[in-house]
Scaffold this active site. Structure first.
Site, PDB file in Angstrom:
ATOM      1  CG  ASN A  43       4.009  -5.260   3.675  1.00 58.41           C
ATOM      2  OD1 ASN A  43       3.832  -6.366   3.181  1.00 58.41           O
ATOM      3  ND2 ASN A  43       4.811  -5.054   4.708  1.00 58.41           N
ATOM      4  CD1 TRP A  44      -1.890  -5.972   0.437  1.00 54.48           C
ATOM      5  CD2 TRP A  44      -2.543  -7.899  -0.498  1.00 54.48           C
ATOM      6  NE1 TRP A  44      -2.725  -5.666  -0.604  1.00 54.48           N
ATOM      7  CE2 TRP A  44      -3.147  -6.836  -1.200  1.00 54.48           C
ATOM      8  CE3 TRP A  44      -2.789  -9.203  -0.902  1.00 54.48           C
ATOM      9  CZ2 TRP A  44      -3.989  -7.035  -2.287  1.00 54.48           C
ATOM     10  CZ3 TRP A  44      -3.627  -9.408  -2.002  1.00 54.48           C
ATOM     11  CH2 TRP A  44      -4.224  -8.336  -2.673  1.00 54.48           C
ATOM     12  CE  LYS A  45       3.136  -5.242   7.919  1.00 54.79           C
ATOM     13  NZ  LYS A  45       3.387  -4.772   9.288  1.00 54.79           N
ATOM     14  CD  GLU A  84       6.111  -7.028  10.202  1.00 52.30           C
ATOM     15  OE1 GLU A  84       5.305  -6.253  10.755  1.00 52.30           O
ATOM     16  OE2 GLU A  84       5.911  -7.540   9.082  1.00 52.30           O
ATOM     17  CB  SER A  91       0.211   3.445  12.663  1.00 49.49           C
ATOM     18  OG  SER A  91       0.519   2.267  13.393  1.00 49.49           O
ATOM     19  N   GLY A  98       0.545  -0.786   5.797  1.00 51.20           N
ATOM     20  CA  GLY A  98       0.331  -2.133   6.309  1.00 51.20           C
ATOM     21  C   GLY A  98      -1.140  -2.440   6.485  1.00 51.20           C
ATOM     22  N   GLY A  99      -1.638  -2.349   7.713  1.00 51.35           N
ATOM     23  CA  GLY A  99      -3.009  -2.744   8.026  1.00 51.35           C
ATOM     24  C   GLY A  99      -4.065  -2.094   7.163  1.00 51.35           C
ATOM     25  CG  HIS A 144       8.839  -4.884   6.807  1.00 49.15           C
ATOM     26  ND1 HIS A 144       8.522  -5.231   8.108  1.00 49.15           N
ATOM     27  CD2 HIS A 144       7.893  -3.988   6.427  1.00 49.15           C
ATOM     28  CE1 HIS A 144       7.436  -4.576   8.479  1.00 49.15           C
ATOM     29  NE2 HIS A 144       7.043  -3.811   7.473  1.00 49.15           N
ATOM     30  N   GLY A 176       2.052  -1.220  13.175  1.00 53.22           N
ATOM     31  CA  GLY A 176       0.986  -2.056  13.705  1.00 53.22           C
ATOM     32  C   GLY A 176       0.607  -1.773  15.141  1.00 53.22           C
ATOM     33  CD  GLU A 194       7.404   0.165   7.090  1.00 59.18           C
ATOM     34  OE1 GLU A 194       6.200   0.281   6.819  1.00 59.18           O
ATOM     35  OE2 GLU A 194       7.965  -0.939   7.223  1.00 59.18           O
TER      36      GLU A 194
END
Length: 246
Positions: free
Chosen positions: A9-11, A95, A208, A229-230, A93, A170, A164
């Site tokens: 997920n590049w966000k 967010e 994470s 994610g990251g 998600h 994150g 999640e």
């Protein structure tokens, strides 16, 4: 045995140069022993589709509208995503739930819209730290998933579910393998009551995930890969996670 899936997920990250380097790094490391996908910002779907054409790395989006078309400024339909060859779309998600006030029912409607266009929704569920500390984790994730099961009905077995924990996204914190597996087992049991495909369905863990913890997470009996994610923004890290899944 269920085949693992690792989805990045590049966000809201990326640019032409960085995307090209990242995709080159991922493509150059193939083959993987698992399914691999990248979910990218809308403006980059075209270039990602070109870059990954002919490879076994899939691509997808990070959201879609529940509507097919109409006067919905700023929205993107599942039909539009289908035209760009999207295999997956993330819905629900945390967010989106937090910053855009998306309800459980809206997430369910988006999942239905995606499936209606042949796109697999990756449906996210997860609790906040306050909810976990209050002992509400199971109730929260079951409520979130229940809305989607009810809306998809006999098609519920076609979605991917991603657990999640919000407190691990994150933050550098990560659920222990045992904590993650416990929630995945709850979700699998809930799905078994709803669809005969429950034991073939893919349940991902996100929060994470890194190269150094991926293998032990993916070794749990009900964890079938990760929503990353990251670490999905660094080719070496993402490839290492894919290797751990394969």
């Amino acid at each position: 045995m269920r085949r693992k899936l690792v989805a990045g997920n590049w966000k809201m990250h990326g640019n032409h140069k960085a995307n090209a380097e990242l995709l080159d790094g991922i493509s150059g490391a193939r083959p993987f022993g698992c399914d691999v996908a990248v979910c990218v910002p809308f403006p980059y779907l075209s270039e990602v589709a070109v870059a990954l054409a002919g490879s076994d790395v899939r691509w997808g989006a990070q959201d879609c509208s529940q509507h097919e078309q109409g006067a919905y400024t700023g929205e993107v339909s599942a039909g539009m995503l289908h035209e760009f060859g999207c295999r997956y779309v993330i819905v629900g998600h945390s967010e989106r739930r937090q910053y855009h006030a998306e309800s459980d029912q809206l997430v369910a409607d988006k999942a239905k819209a995606a499936l209606g266009k042949g796109i697999t929704p990756i449906v996210c569920v997860g609790e906040t730290l306050a909810q976990r500390e209050a002992g509400e984790t199971e109730a929260v994730v079951k409520r979130q998933l229940s809305a989607v099961i009810h809306t998809l009905a006999h098609c519920a077995g076609e979605m991917v579910v991603a657990y999640e924990p919000v407190w691990a996204i994150g933050t550098g914190k990560v659920a222990t393998p045992e904590q993650a597996q416990a929630v995945h087992a709850v979700l699998r049991a809930q799905l078994r009551a709803a669809t005969p495909r429950a034991d073939q369905m893919t349940l991902l863990y996100g929060g994470s995930v890194k190269p150094d913890n991926a293998a032990v997470l993916f070794a749990q009996p009900d964890i079938d890969g990760g929503l990353i994610g990251g670490a999905a923004l660094k080719a070496a890290d993402f490839v290492a996670i894919c290797r751990a899944a394969g």
